[in-house]
Scaffold this motif. Structure first.
Motif, short mmCIF file in Angstrom:
data_model
loop_
_atom_site.label_atom_id
_atom_site.label_comp_id
_atom_site.label_asym_id
_atom_site.label_seq_id
_atom_site.Cartn_x
_atom_site.Cartn_y
_atom_site.Cartn_z
N LEU A 186 0.85 -1.18 0.00
CA LEU A 186 0.00 0.00 0.00
C LEU A 186 0.89 1.24 0.00
O LEU A 186 1.86 1.31 0.76
N PRO A 187 0.59 2.22 -0.84
CA PRO A 187 1.43 3.42 -0.89
C PRO A 187 1.17 4.35 0.29
O PRO A 187 0.54 5.38 0.16
N LEU A 188 1.69 4.00 1.44
CA LEU A 188 1.45 4.76 2.66
C LEU A 188 2.71 5.44 3.19
O LEU A 188 2.76 5.85 4.34
N GLU A 189 3.75 5.57 2.35
CA GLU A 189 5.01 6.11 2.84
C GLU A 189 4.91 7.56 3.27
O GLU A 189 5.55 7.97 4.22
N ASP A 190 4.09 8.39 2.61
CA ASP A 190 3.95 9.78 3.04
C ASP A 190 2.55 10.06 3.57
O ASP A 190 2.11 11.20 3.61
N ALA A 191 1.86 9.02 4.02
CA ALA A 191 0.52 9.19 4.57
C ALA A 191 0.60 9.69 6.01
O ALA A 191 1.51 9.35 6.76
N LYS A 192 -0.38 10.49 6.38
CA LYS A 192 -0.45 11.04 7.73
C LYS A 192 -1.79 10.66 8.35
O LYS A 192 -2.75 10.36 7.66
N ARG A 232 -1.18 13.93 0.78
CA ARG A 232 -1.16 15.11 -0.10
C ARG A 232 -2.46 15.90 -0.02
O ARG A 232 -3.10 16.19 -1.03
N LYS A 233 -2.87 16.23 1.20
CA LYS A 233 -4.05 17.05 1.50
C LYS A 233 -5.37 16.43 1.06
O LYS A 233 -6.37 17.12 0.96
N LYS A 245 -13.43 -1.76 -1.23
CA LYS A 245 -13.77 -0.46 -1.80
C LYS A 245 -12.72 0.55 -1.37
O LYS A 245 -12.17 0.46 -0.27
N THR A 246 -12.43 1.50 -2.23
CA THR A 246 -11.53 2.60 -1.90
C THR A 246 -12.22 3.91 -2.25
O THR A 246 -13.21 3.92 -2.98
N GLY A 247 -11.68 5.00 -1.76
CA GLY A 247 -12.26 6.28 -2.11
C GLY A 247 -11.58 7.42 -1.39
O GLY A 247 -10.63 7.23 -0.63
N PHE A 248 -12.08 8.62 -1.65
CA PHE A 248 -11.55 9.83 -1.04
C PHE A 248 -12.62 10.90 -1.03
O PHE A 248 -13.62 10.81 -1.76
N SER A 249 -12.43 11.90 -0.21
CA SER A 249 -13.39 12.99 -0.08
C SER A 249 -13.21 13.98 -1.22
O SER A 249 -12.09 14.30 -1.60
N VAL A 250 -14.33 14.45 -1.77
CA VAL A 250 -14.33 15.44 -2.84
C VAL A 250 -15.34 16.53 -2.49
O VAL A 250 -16.12 16.40 -1.55
N SER A 251 -15.31 17.59 -3.27
CA SER A 251 -16.31 18.64 -3.12
C SER A 251 -17.16 18.68 -4.40
O SER A 251 -16.93 17.93 -5.34
N GLU A 252 -18.14 19.56 -4.42
CA GLU A 252 -19.06 19.63 -5.55
C GLU A 252 -18.35 19.96 -6.86
O GLU A 252 -18.74 19.46 -7.92
N VAL A 253 -17.31 20.76 -6.81
CA VAL A 253 -16.64 21.18 -8.05
C VAL A 253 -15.79 20.06 -8.64
O VAL A 253 -15.42 20.11 -9.81
N ASP A 254 -15.47 19.02 -7.84
CA ASP A 254 -14.67 17.90 -8.34
C ASP A 254 -15.51 16.86 -9.09
O ASP A 254 -14.95 15.99 -9.76
N ILE A 255 -16.82 16.94 -8.98
CA ILE A 255 -17.72 16.00 -9.66
C ILE A 255 -18.06 16.57 -11.03
O ILE A 255 -18.24 17.79 -11.17
N PRO A 256 -18.16 15.73 -12.08
CA PRO A 256 -18.56 16.24 -13.40
C PRO A 256 -19.89 16.98 -13.33
O PRO A 256 -20.78 16.63 -12.54
#
Length: 188
Positions: A43-49, A71-72, A87-98
């Protein structure tokens, strides 16, 4: 007279089924030692906080979630008891959705609720594909990803929290009432 007892018994049985409830799901934080051994050791967790481990118990299954910041961006990876990615995912805002997708989601919310306030939106990827981690960390918009919204909606006079899942085009897949926050740790 002969069937009065039978009819009353039938009505009593039907009324009891109407008030039955499904077991709600509840998520709580656990220690790393309680987390299952992972199938993916790379898992790419080397720079994860802020790595946090959670266990979600549902009526039918148990899901383990790894939440972290990289990376924020706030990511989550769901595993089953064997350590396989679900399942995987991340938080987005309204402007990130098509635009078309968000317009469909917004029209559904306006049609079914008087008022809505979105608490968070997550872009999710199913864990069945081989390159699910690559797709997640590259923020790819694919036809099989979904959007999970938690929002507070007002149908009548009372506001309630809901969790809704939409597909990549903005069509509703599932909606359910969300449980209130667990305040078991608070002592009065």
């Amino acid at each position: 007279m002969k069937y009065n007892h039978l009819i009353s018994l039938l009505l009593l049985t039907l009324s009891l089924n109407c008030f039955s409830q499904t077991k709600p799901e509840r998520e709580h934080r656990i220690k790393k030692s309680q987390f299952p051994s992972l199938e993916f050791e790379a898992l790419p967790l080397e720079d994860a906080k802020k790595l946090r481990y959670y266990k979600e118990v549902d009526s039918s299954k148990t899901t383990y979630t790894l939440k972290f910041r990289k990376r924020k961006m706030h990511y989550h990876i769901d595993f089953n008891e064997k350590g396989t990615i679900q399942k995987t995912g991340f938080s987005v805002s309204e402007v990130d959705i098509p635009t078309d997708t968000y317009a469909n989601i917004n029209s559904f919310l306006r049609e079914n609720f008087k008022q809505t306030k979105i608490k968070y939106i997550q872009q999710c990827y199913p864990g069945t594909s081989d390159d699910v981690l690559k797709n997640t960390f590259q923020n790819l918009i694919l036809p099989h990803n979904t959007y999970k919204l938690m929002f507070r909606g007002k149908k009548s006079d009372e506001r309630e929290d809901f969790i809704a899942i939409f597909d990549a085009e903005g069509n509703l897949i599932k909606i359910a009432m969300a449980l209130p926050a667990n305040y078991d740790r608070v002592l009065y």
